[in-house]
Design a protein around this motif. Structure first.
Motif, PDB file in Angstrom:
ATOM      1  N   GLY A 100       0.857  -1.184   0.000  1.00 37.79           N
ATOM      2  CA  GLY A 100       0.000   0.000   0.000  1.00 37.79           C
ATOM      3  C   GLY A 100       0.883   1.221   0.000  1.00 37.79           C
ATOM      4  O   GLY A 100       2.090   1.125   0.204  1.00 37.79           O
ATOM      5  N   GLY A 153       4.531   1.331  -0.999  1.00 37.94           N
ATOM      6  CA  GLY A 153       4.457   1.658  -2.415  1.00 37.94           C
ATOM      7  C   GLY A 153       4.684   3.137  -2.693  1.00 37.94           C
ATOM      8  O   GLY A 153       4.545   3.989  -1.805  1.00 37.94           O
ATOM      9  N   SER A 154       5.040   3.433  -3.955  1.00 38.03           N
ATOM     10  CA  SER A 154       5.327   4.824  -4.358  1.00 38.03           C
ATOM     11  C   SER A 154       6.283   5.459  -3.351  1.00 38.03           C
ATOM     12  O   SER A 154       6.083   6.589  -2.884  1.00 38.03           O
ATOM     13  CB  SER A 154       4.026   5.635  -4.476  1.00 38.03           C
ATOM     14  OG  SER A 154       3.135   5.010  -5.365  1.00 38.03           O
ATOM     15  N   ASP A 205       8.016   3.327  -7.563  1.00 39.08           N
ATOM     16  CA  ASP A 205       7.285   2.950  -8.772  1.00 39.08           C
ATOM     17  C   ASP A 205       8.263   2.814  -9.937  1.00 39.08           C
ATOM     18  O   ASP A 205       9.298   3.489  -9.984  1.00 39.08           O
ATOM     19  CB  ASP A 205       6.252   4.036  -9.114  1.00 39.08           C
ATOM     20  CG  ASP A 205       5.134   4.104  -8.089  1.00 39.08           C
ATOM     21  OD1 ASP A 205       4.744   3.049  -7.560  1.00 39.08           O
ATOM     22  OD2 ASP A 205       4.653   5.225  -7.818  1.00 39.08           O
ATOM     23  N   VAL A 206       7.908   1.932 -10.863  1.00 39.39           N
ATOM     24  CA  VAL A 206       8.634   1.887 -12.137  1.00 39.39           C
ATOM     25  C   VAL A 206       7.587   2.158 -13.212  1.00 39.39           C
ATOM     26  O   VAL A 206       6.497   1.610 -13.158  1.00 39.39           O
ATOM     27  CB  VAL A 206       9.330   0.530 -12.386  1.00 39.39           C
ATOM     28  CG1 VAL A 206      10.450   0.312 -11.402  1.00 39.39           C
ATOM     29  CG2 VAL A 206       8.371  -0.627 -12.356  1.00 39.39           C
ATOM     30  N   ARG A 220       6.675   1.243 -15.907  1.00 36.08           N
ATOM     31  CA  ARG A 220       6.385   0.221 -16.910  1.00 36.08           C
ATOM     32  C   ARG A 220       5.744  -0.937 -16.148  1.00 36.08           C
ATOM     33  O   ARG A 220       6.436  -1.739 -15.524  1.00 36.08           O
ATOM     34  CB  ARG A 220       7.661  -0.203 -17.618  1.00 36.08           C
ATOM     35  CG  ARG A 220       7.358  -0.773 -18.987  1.00 36.08           C
ATOM     36  CD  ARG A 220       8.568  -1.229 -19.746  1.00 36.08           C
ATOM     37  NE  ARG A 220       9.521  -0.169 -20.026  1.00 36.08           N
ATOM     38  CZ  ARG A 220      10.592  -0.333 -20.805  1.00 36.08           C
ATOM     39  NH1 ARG A 220      10.814  -1.497 -21.366  1.00 36.08           N
ATOM     40  NH2 ARG A 220      11.434   0.650 -20.999  1.00 36.08           N
ATOM     41  N   ASN A 221       4.406  -1.016 -16.224  1.00 38.38           N
ATOM     42  CA  ASN A 221       3.700  -2.000 -15.405  1.00 38.38           C
ATOM     43  C   ASN A 221       4.158  -3.430 -15.671  1.00 38.38           C
ATOM     44  O   ASN A 221       4.192  -4.254 -14.760  1.00 38.38           O
ATOM     45  CB  ASN A 221       2.191  -1.900 -15.649  1.00 38.38           C
ATOM     46  CG  ASN A 221       1.590  -0.681 -14.970  1.00 38.38           C
ATOM     47  OD1 ASN A 221       2.116  -0.210 -13.967  1.00 38.38           O
ATOM     48  ND2 ASN A 221       0.504  -0.169 -15.519  1.00 38.38           N
ATOM     49  N   TRP A 266       6.898  -4.380 -13.348  1.00 39.14           N
ATOM     50  CA  TRP A 266       6.778  -4.041 -11.927  1.00 39.14           C
ATOM     51  C   TRP A 266       6.922  -5.247 -11.006  1.00 39.14           C
ATOM     52  O   TRP A 266       7.601  -5.180  -9.982  1.00 39.14           O
ATOM     53  CB  TRP A 266       5.441  -3.321 -11.669  1.00 39.14           C
ATOM     54  CG  TRP A 266       5.290  -2.873 -10.245  1.00 39.14           C
ATOM     55  CD1 TRP A 266       6.024  -1.918  -9.605  1.00 39.14           C
ATOM     56  CD2 TRP A 266       4.344  -3.370  -9.291  1.00 39.14           C
ATOM     57  NE1 TRP A 266       5.590  -1.789  -8.307  1.00 39.14           N
ATOM     58  CE2 TRP A 266       4.563  -2.660  -8.097  1.00 39.14           C
ATOM     59  CE3 TRP A 266       3.333  -4.335  -9.329  1.00 39.14           C
ATOM     60  CZ2 TRP A 266       3.802  -2.897  -6.940  1.00 39.14           C
ATOM     61  CZ3 TRP A 266       2.579  -4.557  -8.192  1.00 39.14           C
ATOM     62  CH2 TRP A 266       2.830  -3.846  -7.012  1.00 39.14           C
ATOM     63  N   ASN A 307      -6.357  -4.314  -4.819  1.00 32.88           N
ATOM     64  CA  ASN A 307      -6.080  -3.334  -5.864  1.00 32.88           C
ATOM     65  C   ASN A 307      -6.082  -4.068  -7.220  1.00 32.88           C
ATOM     66  O   ASN A 307      -5.259  -4.961  -7.453  1.00 32.88           O
ATOM     67  CB  ASN A 307      -4.710  -2.692  -5.575  1.00 32.88           C
ATOM     68  CG  ASN A 307      -4.288  -1.715  -6.641  1.00 32.88           C
ATOM     69  OD1 ASN A 307      -4.389  -1.995  -7.825  1.00 32.88           O
ATOM     70  ND2 ASN A 307      -3.777  -0.571  -6.224  1.00 32.88           N
ATOM     71  N   LEU A 311      -5.112  -3.502 -10.283  1.00 38.27           N
ATOM     72  CA  LEU A 311      -3.873  -3.562 -11.081  1.00 38.27           C
ATOM     73  C   LEU A 311      -2.854  -4.491 -10.427  1.00 38.27           C
ATOM     74  O   LEU A 311      -2.217  -5.314 -11.117  1.00 38.27           O
ATOM     75  CB  LEU A 311      -3.286  -2.146 -11.246  1.00 38.27           C
ATOM     76  CG  LEU A 311      -1.958  -2.084 -12.002  1.00 38.27           C
ATOM     77  CD1 LEU A 311      -2.096  -2.642 -13.421  1.00 38.27           C
ATOM     78  CD2 LEU A 311      -1.436  -0.634 -12.029  1.00 38.27           C
ATOM     79  N   VAL A 312      -2.723  -4.378  -9.106  1.00 39.11           N
ATOM     80  CA  VAL A 312      -1.778  -5.253  -8.382  1.00 39.11           C
ATOM     81  C   VAL A 312      -2.179  -6.718  -8.575  1.00 39.11           C
ATOM     82  O   VAL A 312      -1.340  -7.586  -8.874  1.00 39.11           O
ATOM     83  CB  VAL A 312      -1.740  -4.865  -6.885  1.00 39.11           C
ATOM     84  CG1 VAL A 312      -0.950  -5.890  -6.079  1.00 39.11           C
ATOM     85  CG2 VAL A 312      -1.159  -3.461  -6.705  1.00 39.11           C
ATOM     86  N   LEU A 355      -1.425  -7.845 -12.254  1.00 37.26           N
ATOM     87  CA  LEU A 355       0.002  -8.003 -12.587  1.00 37.26           C
ATOM     88  C   LEU A 355       0.575  -9.240 -11.904  1.00 37.26           C
ATOM     89  O   LEU A 355       1.346  -9.996 -12.514  1.00 37.26           O
ATOM     90  CB  LEU A 355       0.780  -6.739 -12.194  1.00 37.26           C
ATOM     91  CG  LEU A 355       0.426  -5.472 -13.001  1.00 37.26           C
ATOM     92  CD1 LEU A 355       1.215  -4.271 -12.471  1.00 37.26           C
ATOM     93  CD2 LEU A 355       0.691  -5.665 -14.488  1.00 37.26           C
TER      94      LEU A 355
HETATM   95  N1  NMN Z   1       4.290   0.271 -12.389  1.00 42.57           N
HETATM   96  C1  NMN Z   1       4.334   0.467 -11.090  1.00 42.57           C
HETATM   97  O1  NMN Z   1       5.243   1.083 -10.555  1.00 42.57           O
HETATM   98  C2  NMN Z   1       3.238  -0.035 -10.228  1.00 42.57           C
HETATM   99  C3  NMN Z   1       2.268  -0.933 -10.660  1.00 42.57           C
HETATM  100  C4  NMN Z   1       1.303  -1.362  -9.757  1.00 42.57           C
HETATM  101  C5  NMN Z   1       1.281  -0.873  -8.466  1.00 42.57           C
HETATM  102  N2  NMN Z   1       2.237   0.009  -8.084  1.00 42.57           N
HETATM  103  C6  NMN Z   1       2.242   0.590  -6.744  1.00 42.57           C
HETATM  104  O2  NMN Z   1       1.740  -0.305  -5.804  1.00 42.57           O
HETATM  105  C7  NMN Z   1       1.077   0.444  -4.791  1.00 42.57           C
HETATM  106  C8  NMN Z   1      -0.316  -0.108  -4.686  1.00 42.57           C
HETATM  107  O3  NMN Z   1      -0.847   0.354  -3.537  1.00 42.57           O
HETATM  108  P1  NMN Z   1      -2.236   1.138  -3.449  1.00 42.57           P
HETATM  109  O4  NMN Z   1      -3.256   0.061  -3.380  1.00 42.57           O
HETATM  110  O5  NMN Z   1      -2.050   1.920  -2.225  1.00 42.57           O
HETATM  111  O6  NMN Z   1      -2.383   2.001  -4.701  1.00 42.57           O
HETATM  112  C9  NMN Z   1       1.123   1.927  -5.208  1.00 42.57           C
HETATM  113  O7  NMN Z   1       2.212   2.554  -4.568  1.00 42.57           O
HETATM  114  C10 NMN Z   1       1.366   1.822  -6.688  1.00 42.57           C
HETATM  115  O8  NMN Z   1       2.045   2.960  -7.228  1.00 42.57           O
HETATM  116  C11 NMN Z   1       3.211   0.427  -8.927  1.00 42.57           C
END
Ligand code: NMN
Ligand code: ATP
Length: 171
Positions: free
Chosen positions: A7, A35-36, A77-78, A80-81, A84, A102, A104-105, A108
């Motif tokens: 998170g 994250g971030s 963060d990177v 480029r998903n 990641w 999440n 996207l998480v 991926l």
């Molecule tokens: N490409 C990437 O850097 C990438 C992809 C998916 C999630 N994340 C990170 O994972 C974390 C997910 O946590 P949240 O659920 O708080 O959004 C965030 O910090 C997000 O930026 C980064």
């Protein structure tokens, strides 16, 4: 078994706390990704990775047994998903399962072949980083929405003054 949970924790709140309580009831060790990690000093991301590590580190003592282990890893963060998950894996101790809500998480990690377990939402109207930051900026009570050790960290770093100044509402 070792789990991974990520998170932004801006700030770490009671929703995260309840999710992690459930995770600790199922596994022995948890890798918590901050994250971030590169972000700080903005309204969306007011706290540094180091400050968020302090919040998580002090709070998890309330929900894990002394024999259970937690690793807290800041993750930038990177942009480029598709790369990641490899980035996360390269920066963290080995883990067997991911817990996340999440989309996207989840996507991926599933594509990379990991077992992903969905987490429940707890009192999302209030246990919500965006709402807690809004209350800090507007001078409303936010302290009941985070574990007590997190209140202490935010006081130590004068965090409410920081987010108000960033939001330009402190005068
Ligand atoms: N490409 C990437 O850097 C990438 C992809 C998916 C999630 N994340 C990170 O994972 C974390 C997910 O946590 P949240 O659920 O708080 O959004 C965030 O910090 C997000 O930026 C980064
Ligand atoms: N109230 C909650 N109950 C359960 N899980 C939560 C809750 N709030 C956030 N989460 C989960 O915790 C993870 C990390 O969330 P995050 O740190 O972005 O918190 P957030 O409250 O969604 O913050 P923001 O509003 O700043 O985006 C995500 O998977 C999110 O779904």
């Amino acid at each position: 078994m070792r789990a991974f949970f990520i998170g932004r924790f801006q700030p770490y709140h009671l929703g995260h706390h309840e999710v992690l309580r459930e995770i600790f009831s199922e596994v022995d060790e948890v890798v918590i990704g901050i994250g971030s990690a590169q972000e700080s000093h903005t309204v969306e991301n007011p706290f540094t990775a180091g400050e968020r590590i302090m919040m998580v580190d002090r709070a998890v003592g309330e929900i894990k047994n002394p024999g259970q282990k937690v690793y807290i890893v800041p993750l930038e963060d990177v942009y480029r998903n598709s790369l990641w998950v490899s980035h996360v894996v390269s920066m963290t101790p080995y883990f067997d399962v991911i817990y996340s809500n999440n989309p996207l998480v989840i996507r991926l990690f599933r594509e990379a072949g990991f077992e992903v377990r969905r987490t429940r939402m707890f009192n999302r109207m209030e246990y919500h980083g965006t709402e807690i930051r809004r209350r800090m900026i507007s001078g409303e009570r936010w302290e009941d929405l985070v574990p007590e050790p997190v209140v202490d960290v935010i006081e130590e770093i004068d965090g409410v003054r920081r987010i108000r100044e960033i939001a330009n509402t402190d005068f």
